[in-house]
Design a protein around this motif. Sequence first.
Motif, PDB file in Angstrom:
ATOM      1  N   ALA A 189       1.018  -1.235   0.007  1.00  8.36           N
ATOM      2  CA  ALA A 189       0.088   0.098  -0.076  1.00  8.36           C
ATOM      3  C   ALA A 189       0.797   1.255  -0.034  1.00  8.36           C
ATOM      4  CB  ALA A 189      -0.882  -0.026   1.374  1.00  8.36           C
ATOM      5  N   ARG A 190       1.879   1.277   0.794  1.00 10.40           N
ATOM      6  CA  ARG A 190       2.631   2.566   0.807  1.00 10.40           C
ATOM      7  C   ARG A 190       3.404   2.566  -0.536  1.00 10.40           C
ATOM      8  NH1 ARG A 190       7.225   1.338   5.047  1.00 10.40           N
ATOM      9  NH2 ARG A 190       7.908   3.593   4.432  1.00 10.40           N
ATOM     10  N   PHE A 191       3.955   1.671  -1.233  1.00  4.39           N
ATOM     11  CA  PHE A 191       4.655   1.756  -2.251  1.00  4.39           C
ATOM     12  C   PHE A 191       3.601   2.093  -3.642  1.00  4.39           C
ATOM     13  CE2 PHE A 191       6.748   0.098  -6.320  1.00  4.39           C
ATOM     14  CZ  PHE A 191       7.878   0.819  -6.172  1.00  4.39           C
ATOM     15  N   GLU A 192       2.564   1.593  -3.520  1.00  2.00           N
ATOM     16  CA  GLU A 192       1.710   2.122  -4.413  1.00  2.00           C
ATOM     17  C   GLU A 192       1.080   3.645  -4.420  1.00  2.00           C
ATOM     18  OE1 GLU A 192      -1.780  -0.684  -4.574  1.00  2.00           O
ATOM     19  OE2 GLU A 192      -0.479  -2.394  -4.733  1.00  2.00           O
ATOM     20  N   ARG A 193       1.146   4.025  -3.114  1.00  2.00           N
ATOM     21  CA  ARG A 193       0.657   5.318  -2.729  1.00  2.00           C
ATOM     22  C   ARG A 193       1.990   6.220  -3.279  1.00  2.00           C
ATOM     23  NH1 ARG A 193      -2.878   8.420  -3.496  1.00  2.00           N
ATOM     24  NH2 ARG A 193      -4.305   6.701  -2.540  1.00  2.00           N
ATOM     25  N   MET A 194       3.170   5.903  -2.996  1.00  2.00           N
ATOM     26  CA  MET A 194       4.367   6.668  -3.754  1.00  2.00           C
ATOM     27  C   MET A 194       3.997   6.909  -5.289  1.00  2.00           C
ATOM     28  SD  MET A 194       7.763   5.121  -1.985  1.00  2.00           S
ATOM     29  CE  MET A 194       7.587   4.555  -0.083  1.00  2.00           C
ATOM     30  N   LEU A 195       3.819   5.664  -5.938  1.00  4.37           N
ATOM     31  CA  LEU A 195       3.703   5.743  -7.438  1.00  4.37           C
ATOM     32  C   LEU A 195       2.306   6.683  -7.623  1.00  4.37           C
ATOM     33  CD1 LEU A 195       4.261   2.055  -8.366  1.00  4.37           C
ATOM     34  CD2 LEU A 195       5.921   3.565  -8.190  1.00  4.37           C
ATOM     35  N   ALA A 196       1.508   6.609  -7.150  1.00  4.92           N
ATOM     36  CA  ALA A 196       0.163   7.313  -7.389  1.00  4.92           C
ATOM     37  C   ALA A 196       0.401   8.567  -7.151  1.00  4.92           C
ATOM     38  CB  ALA A 196      -0.975   6.692  -6.634  1.00  4.92           C
ATOM     39  N   ASP A 197       1.319   9.252  -6.078  1.00  8.53           N
ATOM     40  CA  ASP A 197       1.270  10.561  -5.799  1.00  8.53           C
ATOM     41  C   ASP A 197       2.443  10.994  -6.782  1.00  8.53           C
ATOM     42  OD1 ASP A 197      -0.440  10.422  -4.021  1.00  8.53           O
ATOM     43  OD2 ASP A 197       0.770  10.220  -2.291  1.00  8.53           O
ATOM     44  N   ALA A 198       3.124  10.312  -7.484  1.00  8.63           N
ATOM     45  CA  ALA A 198       4.441  10.695  -8.504  1.00  8.63           C
ATOM     46  C   ALA A 198       4.003  11.761  -9.415  1.00  8.63           C
ATOM     47  CB  ALA A 198       5.094   9.633  -9.178  1.00  8.63           C
TER      48      ALA A 198
ATOM     49  N   ALA B 146      14.669   2.177  -8.137  1.00  7.08           N
ATOM     50  CA  ALA B 146      15.179   1.978  -6.835  1.00  7.08           C
ATOM     51  C   ALA B 146      14.887   0.767  -6.093  1.00  7.08           C
ATOM     52  CB  ALA B 146      14.867   3.365  -5.794  1.00  7.08           C
ATOM     53  N   LEU B 147      13.707   0.460  -6.316  1.00  7.30           N
ATOM     54  CA  LEU B 147      13.072  -1.007  -5.722  1.00  7.30           C
ATOM     55  C   LEU B 147      13.889  -2.125  -6.632  1.00  7.30           C
ATOM     56  CD1 LEU B 147      11.089  -2.357  -4.044  1.00  7.30           C
ATOM     57  CD2 LEU B 147       9.481  -2.500  -5.903  1.00  7.30           C
ATOM     58  N   ALA B 148      13.998  -2.006  -7.844  1.00  9.16           N
ATOM     59  CA  ALA B 148      14.747  -3.100  -8.563  1.00  9.16           C
ATOM     60  C   ALA B 148      16.037  -2.854  -8.068  1.00  9.16           C
ATOM     61  CB  ALA B 148      14.751  -2.663 -10.051  1.00  9.16           C
ATOM     62  N   ALA B 149      16.821  -1.945  -7.659  1.00  5.59           N
ATOM     63  CA  ALA B 149      18.037  -1.909  -7.304  1.00  5.59           C
ATOM     64  C   ALA B 149      18.320  -2.438  -5.884  1.00  5.59           C
ATOM     65  CB  ALA B 149      18.659  -0.407  -7.208  1.00  5.59           C
ATOM     66  N   GLY B 150      17.288  -2.800  -5.110  1.00  3.57           N
ATOM     67  CA  GLY B 150      17.466  -3.581  -4.004  1.00  3.57           C
ATOM     68  C   GLY B 150      17.238  -3.026  -2.969  1.00  3.57           C
ATOM     69  N   TYR B 151      16.556  -1.735  -2.883  1.00  7.57           N
ATOM     70  CA  TYR B 151      16.290  -1.104  -1.702  1.00  7.57           C
ATOM     71  C   TYR B 151      14.673  -1.487  -1.011  1.00  7.57           C
ATOM     72  CZ  TYR B 151      20.060   1.705  -2.951  1.00  7.57           C
ATOM     73  OH  TYR B 151      21.481   1.962  -3.273  1.00  7.57           O
ATOM     74  N   ASP B 152      14.753  -1.261   0.193  1.00  7.02           N
ATOM     75  CA  ASP B 152      13.557  -1.962   0.728  1.00  7.02           C
ATOM     76  C   ASP B 152      12.527  -0.378   0.700  1.00  7.02           C
ATOM     77  OD1 ASP B 152      13.810  -0.154   3.159  1.00  7.02           O
ATOM     78  OD2 ASP B 152      14.646  -1.632   4.121  1.00  7.02           O
ATOM     79  N   VAL B 153      11.308  -0.991   1.355  1.00  9.04           N
ATOM     80  CA  VAL B 153      10.200   0.467   0.896  1.00  9.04           C
ATOM     81  C   VAL B 153      10.643   1.807   1.737  1.00  9.04           C
ATOM     82  CG1 VAL B 153       7.686   0.873   1.264  1.00  9.04           C
ATOM     83  CG2 VAL B 153       8.458  -1.144   0.373  1.00  9.04           C
ATOM     84  N   ASP B 154      11.147   1.281   2.869  1.00  9.91           N
ATOM     85  CA  ASP B 154      11.625   2.544   3.727  1.00  9.91           C
ATOM     86  C   ASP B 154      12.575   3.371   2.959  1.00  9.91           C
ATOM     87  OD1 ASP B 154       9.902   1.975   5.966  1.00  9.91           O
ATOM     88  OD2 ASP B 154      11.378   0.694   6.974  1.00  9.91           O
ATOM     89  N   GLU B 155      13.707   2.668   2.509  1.00  8.79           N
ATOM     90  CA  GLU B 155      14.747   3.215   1.637  1.00  8.79           C
ATOM     91  C   GLU B 155      14.251   4.013   0.437  1.00  8.79           C
ATOM     92  OE1 GLU B 155      18.579   0.732   3.011  1.00  8.79           O
ATOM     93  OE2 GLU B 155      17.083  -0.207   1.589  1.00  8.79           O
ATOM     94  N   VAL B 156      13.413   3.265  -0.072  1.00  4.36           N
ATOM     95  CA  VAL B 156      12.723   4.005  -1.372  1.00  4.36           C
ATOM     96  C   VAL B 156      12.065   5.141  -0.946  1.00  4.36           C
ATOM     97  CG1 VAL B 156      10.907   3.578  -3.206  1.00  4.36           C
ATOM     98  CG2 VAL B 156      12.552   1.735  -2.812  1.00  4.36           C
ATOM     99  N   GLY B 157      11.200   5.130   0.176  1.00  2.00           N
ATOM    100  CA  GLY B 157      10.498   6.218   0.704  1.00  2.00           C
ATOM    101  C   GLY B 157      11.258   7.292   1.113  1.00  2.00           C
ATOM    102  N   GLN B 158      12.333   7.334   1.524  1.00  2.00           N
ATOM    103  CA  GLN B 158      13.586   8.280   1.835  1.00  2.00           C
ATOM    104  C   GLN B 158      14.003   8.758   0.348  1.00  2.00           C
ATOM    105  OE1 GLN B 158      16.474   6.509   4.131  1.00  2.00           O
ATOM    106  NE2 GLN B 158      14.995   5.990   5.815  1.00  2.00           N
ATOM    107  N   PHE B 159      14.177   8.050  -0.600  1.00  2.00           N
ATOM    108  CA  PHE B 159      14.646   8.538  -1.748  1.00  2.00           C
ATOM    109  C   PHE B 159      13.556   9.232  -2.172  1.00  2.00           C
ATOM    110  CE2 PHE B 159      14.592   7.213  -6.525  1.00  2.00           C
ATOM    111  CZ  PHE B 159      15.484   7.952  -6.804  1.00  2.00           C
TER     112      PHE B 159
END
Length: 532
Positions: free
Chosen positions: A259-268, A280-293
């Motif tokens: 849900a968090r990741f889909e919200r990030m995508l929807a808000d882009a 960033a997700l494909a590069a191996g970062y978890d959702v918290d790290e992607v959120g900071q990015f």
Amino acid sequence: MADAGESTTDRKQKIDRYIGDLAAADSKNAVLQAIDNLLAVSAPVGSPSTLDAIARRYKSQADDAADVQQRVEKVAASGLPSVWVGSTGAKAAEVVGAAGRSAEQMAEAFRKASKALYDLSDALTSAQSKDGDGREQLRKARTMLGGGDGFFDDMVETDDEEADRKRAQEIAGTGSNFLYYAAQEADDAARAAARDLNKFAAEARAGQMHTDNISAADRLVLADTGVYGGPQEQNELLTANDLERSGRFMEKMNAQDQARFERMLADAKTPQERAYLVKALAAGYDVDEVGQFRDKIHGKDPYWLQQHLSPVVTAGDSKVDEGLNDDRSNKNTDYQWFGDKKWSQNGETCVPSSTVTARAMVDPVYALELTGGPSGQENDPEAFRDRLDDEQMRLHEEGDGSYAHWWSDVPTGMDSDGQNEIANSEISPHTGSSYEFQEVRGADERRDVLPDIEKSVAEGKPVPFEVEGYDEEGRHGHQMMVIGQEGDMLQIYNPWGTTTWISEDDFVNGHMDKASDHRMPDAYAVHIPADR
């Protein structure tokens, strides 16, 4: 029976060796042995009729895809409701535009795949015909010679026997040449087909993302998104490997992270922002790290995102042949910049510099650390250059690079073990493929490794390689990266801060000076990505 597992290069090399044996044979038994060895080499394997049938099917599918493209374009031309968006924020116009381009690319891929298979079928038919003619000549020569001589017979050869042997040897030589030409033709055709079909498979991009967490429409738009600043089809933001890995990681998320990741995508705010989050997700970062990015890049325009997150942009005219400079390098060479500073090495740090840029190409979080600093908001080329220099020296140390003297801090290169070590520590975690070092000092070895190189870069995995040359000053060595492929052309990143295109023949036949300069023409080693 023909050995389908034997490589076309192995066949060619065996034939070449046995041709030499035949030419050097000075006795009846030696000629017979050479002929038997040649006949034992397997003929070109494959069914032209089967290839033709598949090619016809691909041609039909190309026509179907072209029909879909026309219908999608009619929908786009008729106007679209602006209120509809996909589950991750892709608007209707984006989806329909991506669908049209995807159908166009699909039609082109099927057409080109059909042509590749027809070409392979024609070449295989020709090769099998030549091979058959050659074997007929070899059998004729063998029949002329009859059975082998006994021990004492072989010790003395009369003039008549010598004349008969030489006539048979000449006929066998003609036949063996036919076998070699056939093997060469089959080898070249098989490589060209493998190169093209691997490329087309990697370009079936949206289908690489196997996840139900986002809709097919959104996957289509993600796969269609390009890096700002160059033609979309030459600057896809998400590689086939990115799409496959991100889809796999999404499938492993718990409901909260999904849900968090889909919200990030929807808000882009832009398709590019959305795609960089997926990268960033494909590069191996978890959702918290992607959120900071995400917090650092949210709302940035496509130009800012390209400058800070994509070190390399391919220009539309980059493949135009503009000739050579006096040092034998390509005139058509593009510099890769952040502001007014290049993505280039400082001193003799070609290996660390190549590795830094390669990682930045596959890991946007890392790229932002270099360009945007700790806050991710900096836009200072001087500060970027300082961080880039520091990172190159960090990797030089990590790879146990050498220095001018034991007390010196001036780098002077890195050996192959260190090169492979830093590729595996810095790039592999973000692509999922470990690197294997392989020497390629001969033309056949370089030709053999090309399909692996081209498959890797088609999937989005950079391939480091080393070049060298010798002159009155001694040996010169350098590392560069293969980062792209189109047809029989390879895109090369040189850590002098440039990209350019060279041909497969340039790579095979010692013309890598086109990507560097006259001092270093020969590729002698590659680091091939292998699935973990």
